[in-house]
Design a protein around this motif. Structure first.
Motif, PDB file in Angstrom:
ATOM      1  N   ARG A  77     -27.211 -42.452 -20.188  1.00 38.06           N
ATOM      2  CA  ARG A  77     -27.643 -41.136 -19.707  1.00 38.06           C
ATOM      3  C   ARG A  77     -26.472 -40.227 -19.361  1.00 38.06           C
ATOM      4  O   ARG A  77     -26.544 -39.001 -19.533  1.00 38.06           O
ATOM      5  N   PHE A  85     -36.025 -44.074 -16.965  1.00 36.63           N
ATOM      6  CA  PHE A  85     -35.813 -43.069 -15.921  1.00 36.63           C
ATOM      7  C   PHE A  85     -37.121 -42.584 -15.305  1.00 36.63           C
ATOM      8  O   PHE A  85     -37.117 -41.863 -14.321  1.00 36.63           O
ATOM      9  N   ILE A 128     -28.397 -44.523 -10.709  1.00 35.43           N
ATOM     10  CA  ILE A 128     -29.379 -43.999 -11.659  1.00 35.43           C
ATOM     11  C   ILE A 128     -30.094 -42.775 -11.096  1.00 35.43           C
ATOM     12  O   ILE A 128     -30.511 -41.900 -11.858  1.00 35.43           O
ATOM     13  N   ASN A 130     -34.385 -36.139 -16.284  1.00 35.46           N
ATOM     14  CA  ASN A 130     -34.663 -37.387 -16.991  1.00 35.46           C
ATOM     15  C   ASN A 130     -34.760 -37.143 -18.495  1.00 35.46           C
ATOM     16  O   ASN A 130     -35.372 -36.172 -18.928  1.00 35.46           O
ATOM     17  N   PRO A 187     -28.965 -47.842 -18.866  1.00 37.56           N
ATOM     18  CA  PRO A 187     -29.115 -46.562 -18.147  1.00 37.56           C
ATOM     19  C   PRO A 187     -27.859 -45.693 -18.202  1.00 37.56           C
ATOM     20  O   PRO A 187     -27.943 -44.469 -18.236  1.00 37.56           O
ATOM     21  N   TYR A 201     -27.959 -39.794 -12.314  1.00 39.05           N
ATOM     22  CA  TYR A 201     -27.477 -39.644 -13.691  1.00 39.05           C
ATOM     23  C   TYR A 201     -27.910 -38.302 -14.282  1.00 39.05           C
ATOM     24  O   TYR A 201     -27.245 -37.768 -15.154  1.00 39.05           O
ATOM     25  N   THR A 236     -28.487 -47.567  -7.545  1.00 37.38           N
ATOM     26  CA  THR A 236     -29.332 -46.381  -7.663  1.00 37.38           C
ATOM     27  C   THR A 236     -28.806 -45.144  -6.947  1.00 37.38           C
ATOM     28  O   THR A 236     -28.858 -44.053  -7.500  1.00 37.38           O
TER      29      THR A 236
END
Lengths: 345, 345
Positions: free
Chosen positions: B52, B328, B253, B17, B49, B256, B229
């Motif tokens: 990232r 995150f 996410i 993160n 997001p 990521y 996600t």
């Protein structure tokens, strides 16, 4: 009918790949056909990889589960020996799922969702093809290539486990539709067999230069992927997909020995990245969705000489445990793996 | 125009993160607009997001890659301050990708595949919605629900990261089409916000009884899943899919911060088993495929009072590193995360 017969029972749940010692050959009484039942003598037994899914200690939701000490289940072609059911007469050849044993009794009116034994026409083709090209595997290849991937001229398609029954048929069907077909198999012999069957190219996943072989076979990338394996083969294929590619998920022999989780690392991120980067479309399917039309097509194409169905036959039930185990340890044969259990009368 | 401006540069590649210390706020000279170029002052910065993906040390194929010491990239709404290009006049509001800085120079004729800055009509809606509902995220929600999932009355659909901009819009669009909508978000506050937005049910993935909440929200199972996600949320959703379910893969996410491989165990087998057991269809897509029609639809629906677009606004570029990192680490806000960088003149 009285007497004893041979059967193969499960001796131990498989850990990872099945081994011959997970099975035991034993004698048992020939079962008696009661009211509404038929007695079948097994002619052919198919050692399909999917059987592995029943051999985990913990039952997988939705799958058949095998009990220790019970005869192994499995798809068979049999002959009716005694009949107490009006739809079957002595001498009929039927396709069903009577398992790894020389005789079995079936109550056709009490079948599960897969239906009663299907009567096979011996004039159409050798009866064991009811377990392969003219049965569920044929429907699977047909459905995956035509209904799911919607294969068409100009497509380049890769097939994993291409030397297997489903894969070899899927590849030939794709060629008939004008696609460029890349078969993936283990070892030069299998790759050579694919080329003999008319595949445009073959890539050997056991070779150190597997990635380069795939690249050479599909320099512009892949429009479609017919996946029978998952695992490392598929992770490599992901790197060769074109934007907008389609993937038919037919099987996952690489994961039959694991449950929902395999040993790390986690490769699900690779799938997400591949899907997002390429807009990949993935669809699961089952062969029975294709219906009888698929079998009619395949029978016609075979008559026209457009399709071949290689078989690898081992003799007798005693050979089944070793032959089945070899499916998971990288065997060297091509096409449908069959046990010839007995001769028809 | 001369003088200095504030900008945020990348100080260190993210490990897992992103953290505020991965970024550095610094002063830089305001850039000069040359021939064919325009000078823009940033009004709004979107902390999406997806940024990232550019922050890994190793560049991911296909993604933007951020250099250490360079201003962070990112989607912005800006005002034209000087123009040496006939298509733009001073005072115009434009949407582009000028990054985390107060001023930027753009050469509209030398744009990448995403095109030159798009002129935004301030009469249509608040200009920052060009970064959200009336921009790419809106197109993404529209495309995913309508083109990919083909949502229809009678469907039950789950949405992960439902409190985010794309998720909250996707859910509202699904409701407008008559579907039952289950939002998945972290914490009771976000779940409550989803219900206020008209979601039929909300499931809190941080709650111990997340699985039971999903079961209660969709007792018959899910027809469709809009996934933002991946990760544990998606692995749980897999257990609630109906046979023949459809899945739109919009983002991931959970992955990521990892490359192609995450820490074990390997969850790819779970995906294979889910696809094979349910016949699940998975499709990746990108919002830009939806085209301007999607934005027109959303603008109209908003005017008719059918859609709301929650925003969470932080003030000034100094706040960007912390706000972005919070995305995150499980933040508590709902809707679009924006930095208000300056006021229009």
């Amino acid at each position: 009918m009285t007497g004893t017969m041979k059967q193969v029972v499960l001796a131990a749940y498989a850990k990872g790949n099945p081994r011959p010692s997970d099975f035991r050959v034993e004698e048992a009484p020939i079962p008696q056909a009661g009211e509404g039942e038929i007695l079948l003598r097994t002619l052919w037994l198919a050692l399909d990889p999917l059987i592995r899914l029943a051999l985990d200690e913990t039952r997988i939701s939705g799958a058949t589960h095998q009990q220790i000490g019970e005869p192994m289940f499995g798809p068979t072609v049999s002959q009716v020996i005694e009949s107490n059911h009006p739809d079957y007469k002595v001498g009929d050849i039927v396709e069903g799922r009577t398992g790894w044993r020389e005789y079995a009794v079936v109550a056709p009116d009490q079948s599960d969702y897969r239906g009663p034994p299907r009567i096979v026409d011996p004039a159409l083709a050798p009866v064991q093809t009811a377990l392969g090209a003219l049965g569920m595997p044929g429907q699977t290849a047909h459905s995956g290539m035509i209904d799911i991937l919607k294969i068409k001229a100009g497509d380049t398609v890769a097939i994993s486990a291409a030397a297997g029954m489903v894969g070899s048929l899927a590849g030939q069907i794709a060629r008939m539709h004008g696609a460029r077909v890349v078969g993936i198999a283990g070892g030069p012999d299998k790759c050579q067999a694919l080329l003999s069957m008319g595949f445009d190219a073959a890539a050997d996943y056991k070779a150190a230069d597997f990635s380069a072989q795939l690249k050479a076979a599909a320099p512009e990338g892949l429009d479609a992927y017919f996946d029978n394996t998952g695992g490392d083969v598929t992770l490599e294929v992901f790197k060769h997909l074109k934007r907008g590619a389609r993937m038919a998920m037919c099987g996952y022999i690489a994961y039959y020995g694991v449950g929902m989780e395999g040993p790390g690392p986690d490769h699900l991120p690779a799938l997400y990245r591949t899907i997002m980067a390429t807009g990949l479309e993935i669809k699961g399917f089952a062969g029975f969705m294709a219906g009888p039309k698929a079998i009619e097509d395949i029978a016609r194409w075979a008559k026209e000489g457009k399709l071949t169905f290689p078989e690898h036959v081992v003799e007798g039930l005693d050979a089944a445990p070793e032959a089945f185990s070899s499916v998971f340890s990288g065997n060297s044969f091509v096409g449908k793996l069959l046990v010839k259990v007995s001769e028809p009368t």
